[in-house]
Design a protein around this motif. Structure first.
Motif: not given
Length: 209
Positions: A5-6, A8-9, A12-13, A55-56, A58-59, A62
């Motif tokens: 998940q990281n 993937t994030a 996206a960044l 992950l939070e 990074l989200a 983003q």
């Protein structure tokens, strides 16, 4: 350790937040340029230290309307406010000089400054950084005040003691890199970061917008 998940994030960044100035690779010394396949490699290098971030975090970055990275040949600084990056108008930019990105390991200081400002006041021009004692929410403001108090205790090594902002950047780099002995130098800062920026539960208690 990073998760899928990281990764993937981070992709996206790389796609949405990282921009490379045309001609940057061509202006690098051949000894540096030959290590790279494309400008995207510089972007991946800039983001790689964040693979251990929650992950939070990074989200949050983003989804935020502010906060971009511009990789270029010379400029190395964080600048708040709307500014041109190529054909784009970007609000809040960490300018990263490619030679320094290749030569200096760990999270680049302008990127640390960008995160500092987003957490302090959502990157508002003239707004406080987290390291100024600010905070985008009441809970983040408490973190900012604790950060200021920890800085005042004087545990920072010489290279991090110039200001609370350099202290925060040093702490962020050390935590992300899991640097040997870093937590021994300043255990209070390690605990503060572990319970806030690097705590998924803390992030989930905070509004993103």
């Amino acid at each position: 350790m990073s998760t899928s998940q990281n990764q993937t994030a981070l992709r996206a960044l790389l796609r949405e937040k990282v921009h490379s100035q045309p001609g940057t690779l061509a202006r690098l010394p051949s000894s540096q340029a030959e290590r790279l396949r494309s400008p995207l490699d510089l972007g991946r290098l800039a983001l790689a230290p964040l693979s251990r971030a929650p992950l939070e975090l990074l989200a949050f970055w983003q989804a935020h309307g502010r906060g971009h990275v511009a990789i270029n040949p010379l400029r190395h600084e964080y600048v708040a406010g709307v500014q041109p990056v190529g054909r784009r108008a970007c609000d809040g930019v960490a300018w990263l000089a490619a030679p320094r990105l290749l030569a200096e390991p760990g999270l680049a200081e302008p990127l640390a400054s960008l995160l500092d400002h987003l957490l302090g006041s959502d990157g508002q021009p003239g707004g406080l950084r987290l390291s100024d004692g600010g905070g985008r929410t009441a809970a983040w403001a408490e973190v900012g005040q604790r950060l200021r108090r920890q800085y005042s205790l004087g545990y920072a090594p010489t290279e991090a003691a110039a200001s609370p902002a350099t202290y925060f950047a040093w702490g962020l780099r050390g935590y992300l890199a899991a640097a040997p002995g870093w937590a021994i130098v300043d255990p209070g800062l390690e605990r503060l970061l572990r319970s806030s920026l690097f705590d998924s539960q803390f992030w989930r208690s905070q509004p993103l917008g």
